[in-house]
Design a protein around this motif. Sequence first.
Motif, short mmCIF file in Angstrom:
data_model
loop_
_atom_site.label_atom_id
_atom_site.label_comp_id
_atom_site.label_asym_id
_atom_site.label_seq_id
_atom_site.Cartn_x
_atom_site.Cartn_y
_atom_site.Cartn_z
N LEU A 1 8.85 8.97 -6.90
CA LEU A 1 8.32 10.28 -6.53
C LEU A 1 8.85 11.38 -7.43
O LEU A 1 10.05 11.48 -7.67
N LEU A 2 7.95 12.22 -7.92
CA LEU A 2 8.35 13.42 -8.63
C LEU A 2 8.16 14.66 -7.78
O LEU A 2 8.75 15.70 -8.04
N GLY A 3 7.33 14.56 -6.76
CA GLY A 3 7.10 15.67 -5.85
C GLY A 3 6.33 15.20 -4.64
O GLY A 3 5.55 14.25 -4.71
N GLY A 4 6.55 15.85 -3.48
CA GLY A 4 5.85 15.48 -2.27
C GLY A 4 6.51 14.33 -1.53
O GLY A 4 7.71 14.07 -1.68
N ASN A 5 5.71 13.63 -0.73
CA ASN A 5 6.21 12.51 0.06
C ASN A 5 5.21 11.36 0.03
O ASN A 5 4.00 11.60 -0.03
N VAL A 6 5.72 10.14 0.06
CA VAL A 6 4.85 8.97 0.16
C VAL A 6 5.48 7.96 1.11
O VAL A 6 6.69 8.00 1.36
N ALA A 7 4.66 7.07 1.61
CA ALA A 7 5.14 5.94 2.40
C ALA A 7 4.67 4.67 1.72
O ALA A 7 3.48 4.54 1.40
N MET A 8 5.58 3.74 1.47
CA MET A 8 5.23 2.45 0.89
C MET A 8 5.27 1.43 2.01
O MET A 8 6.27 1.32 2.74
N ILE A 9 4.19 0.68 2.17
CA ILE A 9 4.05 -0.26 3.27
C ILE A 9 3.85 -1.66 2.69
O ILE A 9 3.01 -1.87 1.82
N GLN B 1 0.84 -1.18 0.00
CA GLN B 1 0.00 0.00 0.00
C GLN B 1 0.88 1.24 0.00
O GLN B 1 1.94 1.27 0.63
N VAL B 2 0.44 2.26 -0.73
CA VAL B 2 1.15 3.53 -0.80
C VAL B 2 0.26 4.60 -0.20
O VAL B 2 -0.91 4.73 -0.57
N GLU B 3 0.81 5.38 0.74
CA GLU B 3 0.06 6.45 1.40
C GLU B 3 0.65 7.81 1.01
O GLU B 3 1.87 8.00 1.06
N VAL B 4 -0.22 8.75 0.63
CA VAL B 4 0.24 10.08 0.25
C VAL B 4 -0.73 11.12 0.79
O VAL B 4 -1.88 10.81 1.12
N LEU B 5 -0.26 12.37 0.86
CA LEU B 5 -1.14 13.49 1.19
C LEU B 5 -1.43 14.30 -0.07
O LEU B 5 -2.55 14.62 -0.39
N GLY B 6 -0.41 14.63 -0.78
CA GLY B 6 -0.57 15.34 -2.05
C GLY B 6 0.76 15.30 -2.77
O GLY B 6 1.75 15.82 -2.25
N THR B 7 0.82 14.68 -3.93
CA THR B 7 2.10 14.49 -4.58
C THR B 7 1.90 13.98 -6.00
O THR B 7 0.78 13.71 -6.43
N GLU B 8 3.00 13.83 -6.72
CA GLU B 8 3.01 13.19 -8.02
C GLU B 8 3.95 12.00 -7.97
O GLU B 8 5.09 12.13 -7.54
N PHE B 9 3.46 10.85 -8.43
CA PHE B 9 4.30 9.66 -8.38
C PHE B 9 3.83 8.65 -9.41
O PHE B 9 2.69 8.66 -9.87
N ASP B 10 4.76 7.76 -9.77
CA ASP B 10 4.48 6.65 -10.67
C ASP B 10 4.52 5.37 -9.84
O ASP B 10 5.46 5.14 -9.07
N LEU B 11 3.49 4.55 -10.00
CA LEU B 11 3.43 3.27 -9.29
C LEU B 11 3.36 2.15 -10.33
O LEU B 11 2.42 2.07 -11.12
N MET B 12 4.40 1.31 -10.35
CA MET B 12 4.48 0.21 -11.31
C MET B 12 4.38 -1.11 -10.55
O MET B 12 5.20 -1.40 -9.69
N ALA B 13 3.36 -1.90 -10.88
CA ALA B 13 3.14 -3.16 -10.15
C ALA B 13 2.67 -4.26 -11.10
O ALA B 13 1.73 -5.00 -10.81
N TYR B 14 3.33 -4.37 -12.25
CA TYR B 14 2.99 -5.44 -13.18
C TYR B 14 3.41 -6.79 -12.61
O TYR B 14 4.48 -6.92 -12.00
N ALA B 15 2.59 -7.79 -12.84
CA ALA B 15 2.86 -9.12 -12.28
C ALA B 15 4.10 -9.76 -12.89
O ALA B 15 4.76 -10.58 -12.24
N ASP B 16 4.45 -9.41 -14.14
CA ASP B 16 5.59 -10.05 -14.80
C ASP B 16 6.91 -9.31 -14.58
O ASP B 16 7.92 -9.65 -15.20
N GLU B 17 6.93 -8.31 -13.72
CA GLU B 17 8.16 -7.62 -13.38
C GLU B 17 8.68 -8.09 -12.02
O GLU B 17 7.90 -8.51 -11.16
N ASP B 18 10.00 -8.03 -11.81
CA ASP B 18 10.62 -8.53 -10.59
C ASP B 18 10.38 -7.63 -9.39
O ASP B 18 10.48 -8.07 -8.25
N HIS B 19 10.10 -6.36 -9.64
CA HIS B 19 9.94 -5.39 -8.56
C HIS B 19 8.64 -4.59 -8.73
O HIS B 19 8.16 -4.39 -9.85
N GLN B 20 8.09 -4.17 -7.61
CA GLN B 20 7.09 -3.12 -7.60
C GLN B 20 7.80 -1.84 -7.21
O GLN B 20 8.60 -1.83 -6.27
N THR B 21 7.53 -0.75 -7.92
CA THR B 21 8.24 0.49 -7.64
C THR B 21 7.28 1.66 -7.50
O THR B 21 6.28 1.75 -8.22
#
Length: 413
Positions: free
Chosen positions: A294-302, A271-291
Amino acid sequence: MQDIGGLLFRRLTNELDIHGQIALDSWLSQQDPMSRQFFENCADWDQLQSALQVMYSFDEKAALADLQKKIDFGVRSDIPVVEIAQRRHKYKFYWTAAAVLMAVIGTAVFYTLNKGKTNIASLPVKERYHNDVNPGGDKAVLELADGKKIILDNVRNGELAQQGAVSVVKSDSGQLVYKVGKSRSEGFGLISEIKYNTIATPKGGKYQVILPDGSKVWLNAASSLRFPIAFAGNERLVELIGQAYFQVEKDKSKPFRVKVSSLDGTAGSTQVEVLGTEFDLMAYADEDHQTTTLLGGNVAMISGGQKVIASANQQVALNKQTSSLSLIMNPDVDEIVAWKNGLFQFHNASIQSIMRQAARWYDIEVDYSGEVKQQFSGTVPRQVNLSTLLQILEATGWVHFRIDGKKVTVFLK
């Protein structure tokens, strides 16, 4: 001004119609004799190479500089030169656009000069590309709370549905927009129960949606987003499959959360938590990583009891094999969000990584005959047909391709 680069590109690929030929001839007639002769000689890939040989005797820097002056790159002057390089080899292949990038990105034609060689890298045999594949585009299906499905790429602009106090509109620019009541507060007050909609892009699709709070989401191919038709309560929770770029409206009283779901629609542990920001979230099943980048602001990945906080120009990556989170400083943001900007962009990427992107965008299956160990770097517009992307990769001298319907086979050259 005519898209001269695009006309040159279509002539090289034998796709120039009579109207385009007239426009190109008119432009050529206005050029100085040397320039006109140069472009008239560039009727196919071999002639392009020969023209460069005659004019510059393989003075690569002069060739690149002069060709760029002769063609007005206009919109994206930062893209025309593309380097294809192998990390462990000294050889470098220098590419320059032989076409103006049209509209936002446009169509590019590249030529290759290999240091120490006098011949252009061998190009594909036409028979291997007779089953060409068109690029993807704005395609998506919207599923309403009552189960009704709307094919967005075919439906007219305007209001598509009314769900209580919430209207769903397809804008003139093709975006899906959610409008809540006469005012947000009135709309939220009229929501008696939380209802969800889902927008899903197929392979070869992309789409943009503006959520009820004004947050903007760009969905990449083979992705889906499930969200409430109005954000009631103390959080804004959405569920993502695949990849999306988020531009989140700030609301400190109501955090924005993205839950990563599996392909069967069940919620995952990330889960990704944000208040206000710009970000890319990549979570394809055939990729080795979820990423999460951040382009601006702050997020927490849990994930799995772990929590990593990231700021602008940082990335949080989940290793699927070890289930561990890591913070990456200064990732290549341009490469990561290139898909949103209409580009394939890769740096020291394996052919497998590149072809996974191609498979999602062109809706193809990929098979491999032999192991390609080289790594590639380059930038190619996503609007080009599949054969153009494959020709560019082939010109490195490392790989061959064959298109057979919706199946592409990669051969070690």
